[in-house]
Design an enzyme around this catalytic site. Structure first.
Site, short mmCIF file in Angstrom:
data_model
loop_
_atom_site.label_atom_id
_atom_site.label_comp_id
_atom_site.label_asym_id
_atom_site.label_seq_id
_atom_site.Cartn_x
_atom_site.Cartn_y
_atom_site.Cartn_z
CE LYS A 147 -28.84 4.98 -64.54
NZ LYS A 147 -28.33 3.89 -63.67
N GLY A 148 -34.53 9.59 -64.77
CA GLY A 148 -35.91 9.91 -64.43
C GLY A 148 -36.28 9.75 -62.98
CE1 TYR A 149 -34.72 4.98 -60.68
CE2 TYR A 149 -32.42 5.59 -60.97
CZ TYR A 149 -33.41 4.63 -61.00
OH TYR A 149 -33.12 3.34 -61.34
CD GLU A 168 -38.23 25.98 -46.20
OE1 GLU A 168 -37.33 26.75 -46.62
OE2 GLU A 168 -38.49 25.84 -44.99
CD GLN A 208 -27.35 13.78 -60.86
OE1 GLN A 208 -26.92 14.39 -61.82
NE2 GLN A 208 -27.14 14.19 -59.60
#
Length: 384
Positions: A91-93, A78, A89
């Protein structure tokens, strides 16, 4: 360089410092969440955290992470929190983090990831393969995780045949293989709607409507012969009464409903011992089992309308009794949206696919004629 280590509260100074950094990021990204609650879960020894660490800087910097609790015996984890620093943010992280988490969990017995997502997070989780329609068997998670009224339960199945570390290339390969297989297997040609409408030209309206078995009409429909159909095979299909019968169509619809992952709450009648006030609210209970029994009798459903009415009653009852944010309400909506376009919106008893195509074309032409008549009437009025 970006690294994705997995830490927990094990007393190691480096790990503890990294977990505190992650806790601060989560607190900044989720300002409405109590800080004490965030600290308790991040530092809980039952929880683990996968961090996004930039090692190119000195010292290494935590720029995000995901906090989760493993339930290995029940084959799921979970997710409690997932956050990336605001300046890092877009940037594909977030996607890389989720793929790394999936690859990490594949090494254990875990098959599912579940989370309660708020309205702002649902879009992100859908992009990562999560669904608002729970696919994990209920007995695995029910009673183990806390339910939140303000969140939507979502889960994701971890496919053992997918390398999540190299997911983008895996998807490109799959797409290329499918396109190649389609080109080899089928006569691949797209016909525009305007081409299909040409079957109307030169053929009388009543002729198309009443006799589809003539070669003249059959050969006018583009793509039929190229896809393997022949006039003889079509005529033969008309005589396969079992396949094209009204009851067979209803059985197929019922089968689709039963096989859908959102159907589990509606397969059996509601137990009055478990829900005492149900019959006070719902005057005409309906479920898939009772519809199946009525269908087997072959005497209850005399028309498509009666069958559709009973199926619709399942959804209407669920939405009447349950709150909109409940699992049962959402399952009813999902199942209704799935079955309506797939099955019984346009289909009529004893109607084949070719009949359906031509009937819809005729209906479209009728609407167009009516529209043109109205325009002409308006023009005449304006002239006067």
């Amino acid at each position: 360089m970006i690294d994705f280590p997995v830490y927990r509260n094990d007393g190691v100074k480096e790990h503890m410092r990294a977990l505190i950094d992650l806790k601060n990021i989560v607190a900044r990204q989720l300002p409405k969440m109590p800080k004490e609650y965030i600290t308790r879960l991040v530092m809980d020894r039952k929880h683990e955290s996968m961090l996004v660490v930039r090692k190119s800087s000195s010292p290494s910097k935590v720029i995000g992470g995901v906090v989760y609790r493993p339930f290995v015996e029940n084959e799921f984890v979970e997710i409690a929190f997932l956050a990336v620093s605001a300046i890092e943010q877009v940037k594909g992280y977030g996607t890389r983090l989720m793929n790394k988490l999936k690859a990490h969990l594949q090494k254990s017995k875990v098959k599912y990831i579940v989370t309660y997502a708020d309205n702002n997070a649902i879009g992100y989780f859908k992009k990562q393969g999560f669904s608002t329609i729970p696919r994990m068997p209920k007995h695995l998670w029910y009673g183990y995780i806390k339910e939140y009224d303000s969140g939507t339960l979502m889960d994701c199945y971890l496919n053992p045949g997918i390398d999540y570390n190299d997911l983008s290339n895996e998807l490109k390969k799959q797409k290329a293989m499918l396109l190649e297989a389609l080109k080899k297997s089928y006569h691949f040609e797209i016909h525009k709607g305007s081409e299909i409408e040409q079957i109307q030209k030169g053929i009388k309206k009543k002729h198309v409507e009443n006799d589809l078995t003539t070669e003249k009409v059959f050969n006018k429909i583009p793509g039929l012969t190229a896809s393997g159909w022949t006039l003889q095979s079509y005529i033969k299909s008309l005589h396969q009464s079992d396949r094209n019968s009204f009851f067979k169509q209803c059985q197929n619809i019922l089968k689709q409903l039963n096989n859908h992952c959102s159907s589990w709450p509606f397969k059996k009648p509601v137990n009055p011992d478990e829900v005492p006030d149900y019959t006070e609210v719902i005057k005409h209970p309906r479920d898939l089992e009772s519809i199946g029994k009525r269908l087997e009798s072959k005497s209850h459903y005399r028309s498509k309308e009666n069958f559709v009415k009973d199926v619709q009653l399942i959804f209407d009852n669920a939405k009447l009794y349950n709150k909109p944010n409940s699992i049962y309400y959402k399952h009813a909506v999902n199942l209704e949206e799935y079955i309506r376009p797939v099955s019984y919106t346009h289909l009529r008893a004893h109607e084949t696919v070719l009949d359906l195509v031509c009937r819809l074309l005729l209906e479209k032409k009728k609407k167009k004629k009516t529209k043109n008549k109205k325009k002409k009437t308006k023009k005449k009025k304006n002239k006067k």
